[in-house]
Every structure is written in C-alpha cells, then in structure tokens.
Scaffold this active site. Sequence first.
Site, PDB file in Angstrom:
ATOM      1  N   HIS A 108      -2.458   0.809   0.826  1.00 34.76           N
ATOM      2  CA  HIS A 108      -1.964   2.071   0.751  1.00 34.76           C
ATOM      3  C   HIS A 108      -0.489   2.118   0.216  1.00 34.76           C
ATOM      4  CE1 HIS A 108      -5.146   2.909   3.006  1.00 34.76           C
ATOM      5  NE2 HIS A 108      -4.873   2.462   3.987  1.00 34.76           N
ATOM      6  N   ARG A 147      -8.083   0.554  -4.029  1.00 39.48           N
ATOM      7  CA  ARG A 147      -9.204  -0.627  -3.724  1.00 39.48           C
ATOM      8  C   ARG A 147      -8.867  -1.770  -4.555  1.00 39.48           C
ATOM      9  NH1 ARG A 147     -13.919   2.298  -4.716  1.00 39.48           N
ATOM     10  NH2 ARG A 147     -13.540   3.322  -2.462  1.00 39.48           N
ATOM     11  N   GLU A 152      -0.694   3.407   9.345  1.00 34.94           N
ATOM     12  CA  GLU A 152      -1.814   3.632  10.136  1.00 34.94           C
ATOM     13  C   GLU A 152      -1.845   2.632  11.250  1.00 34.94           C
ATOM     14  OE1 GLU A 152      -5.137   3.755   7.377  1.00 34.94           O
ATOM     15  OE2 GLU A 152      -5.383   1.734   7.367  1.00 34.94           O
ATOM     16  N   GLN A 166      -7.891  -3.438   0.396  1.00 33.17           N
ATOM     17  CA  GLN A 166      -7.124  -2.286   0.005  1.00 33.17           C
ATOM     18  C   GLN A 166      -5.797  -2.389   0.337  1.00 33.17           C
ATOM     19  OE1 GLN A 166      -8.501   1.093   2.781  1.00 33.17           O
ATOM     20  NE2 GLN A 166     -10.041   0.235   1.883  1.00 33.17           N
ATOM     21  N   HIS A 206      -4.992  -5.377   3.446  1.00 31.22           N
ATOM     22  CA  HIS A 206      -5.809  -5.087   4.574  1.00 31.22           C
ATOM     23  C   HIS A 206      -7.405  -4.610   4.231  1.00 31.22           C
ATOM     24  CE1 HIS A 206      -4.640  -0.991   4.016  1.00 31.22           C
ATOM     25  NE2 HIS A 206      -5.760  -0.766   4.620  1.00 31.22           N
TER      26      HIS A 206
END
Length: 314
Positions: A109, A203, A125, A107, A183
């Site tokens: 972000h 995804r 993150e 996926q 990642h």
Amino acid sequence: MAYAPVITMQPFRFHSIYQPRIWGGQHMRTMLGRELPDRETAYGEAWEISDRPEAMSTVREGEWEGMPLHQLWEERREELFGPGYERFTRFPLLCKILDARENLSVQVHPPERTAAARRGEVKNEVWYVLHADPDALIYGGMEETATLSDIRRAAETGQMEQLIRSTHLEKGEHLYIPAGLVHAIGAGHLIAEIQQNSDTTYRLYDWNRTDASGQGRELHMEQALDSIAEFRELCRQPGYLTEMPHFTTEEYRLDQGERFTQPDATRFAIFTVLRGSVSWDGKTARQGEFILSPANADAVTAVEPDTVLLSTTV
C-alpha cells in the site's frame, strides 16, 4: 444552574457486505456461523464497517436502521462520533473479515509520498488472527539485502518466496502492516482487519496464479516498486497495538458479566469480538462481529467467560 443530562446512545452494527475473491472460501460460514449469500461462492472478504462509495455500510438495527454510514457521518458527526473529526471527509476506518483459502497476492500500500504522486490513498492496517492452520504463513517485509531490482526480478521470474520474509502467527496474535511494507496473507487464515479508510493496493506478485480462462490477474509493478518504503521487518511487537499513528487498537479481556465501554466516552470506538460474546439492549455479538459504540454509549456486557474484545479509536 441546571445541566442538561448526557443522552446515552446504544451501540449498533452494520449489514455485512460479502466480496467474492479468487482466493476466498466459506470459512465465515463454517467457523463463524454466518449465513453467506450462497454456499458455492468463494467469499474472501466481508466489509463490516465501510464508508466507501463502492461498498457502503448500512445500519442493521436500532434507531438508525437502514441509514448509510456516510449519511450519519455527514449529518450527525459530532452527536454520534464526537468532536474533532472535521479533517475527515469520510469515516476514517474500514473494517473487514478476510478468509484466505489460498494465498493473497503479494502487495504493498502506498505511503504518503507515493499516494500523493500517484493519486492513491495511504493505507496502514492491522491483522488479528481468528484462525490459522498449523502450516499457515504470514508474509511481510523483504530480506535486508534485496534491492528494487532484485524484487522486480523475483516478481517477474516467480521467485518471490526467496526474498519475502514469513512467519507463523497463532490464533489471537496480530501483525501491523504499515504503508510501504510488502506483505501477503498465506493460505489457511481467517483474519479480522482494521485499516484506514483506503482501498489503494498495488499487486506485485500473484504466485503465478491464473483464472479459469488461463489469465493472470493484473499486476501493478511500477506503482508497487515506487511504494516500497524503509519498512522491511515483520512489525509484530506488542507495542504496535497502542502506537499506531493513524488509529489505536487495544485488547481487553472480560469476565462473564463484566461491563465495558470505551475509556473516552466523548468519542466513538469500534469493538471487535475476538472470542466469546457481548450483549447490550437485548442484542448479542459473537466472534468476528464489529460493533460501533458511539460517543456517550451504553456499555456492552460479556456473556461468556474470557471474552476478548478489541477497542479501536481514532
């Protein structure tokens, strides 16, 4: 001239919100000693500190017991969290425990340019490994020569492993995942995740996995391809512990009996227990637990030798 004394606050915790996931398991029970809602469900995530409408944390102890995090943020922001957070409409961090019995999807972000165009939320993150099987892999970044067309083809033909980079991380190591980096967490990990308060995930590939009815999960091919940024390498350097642009996370090793509080007492911090345990005000937090230490908080004390604590600030 008399000065008003600074009122000392006590750290506090929130109730865990357990999320079933197709790739999850029961390691939060077997490895962290938690009581899960049941022993049959595959729980992939525990949302430990969350100001999300769909999964709102409530305080589990102390003066604020039972209060939603968002209510504290709205009504007692400066008192509990400190000054300077006016730009955040919600508490800026989201903290989780992830149990990857199977691979998570590949996926990405969205970085700011894509988030703005597609009405998503930027998400950076960091992962801290609480457990890794000997053959467990972390995936992140694509081969330098891979084009977007190559990535699309690999996702559509089930050949993603030929393009995505991978590495093995040991317990106690970390990985920073900036927005735009493709990642995935491989099977065999238990991970503490600290991220911006965002839940936008595109995804790209799901390992050709199907559910009990033979259906694959929804992919977000166009959004994911539009989100892949210039970050192609696994961002593993130790400097990322202190150089993250959206929040700062630092590791502290404490001797038994050593007291600790955030270096800037005027602002809140989140403590994550990675090893050992800490206590305060008759309470004890153990491995995998998150503690919110408000502004002007009393210290926590290491209960065991070689206790390892993360402190995250904004």
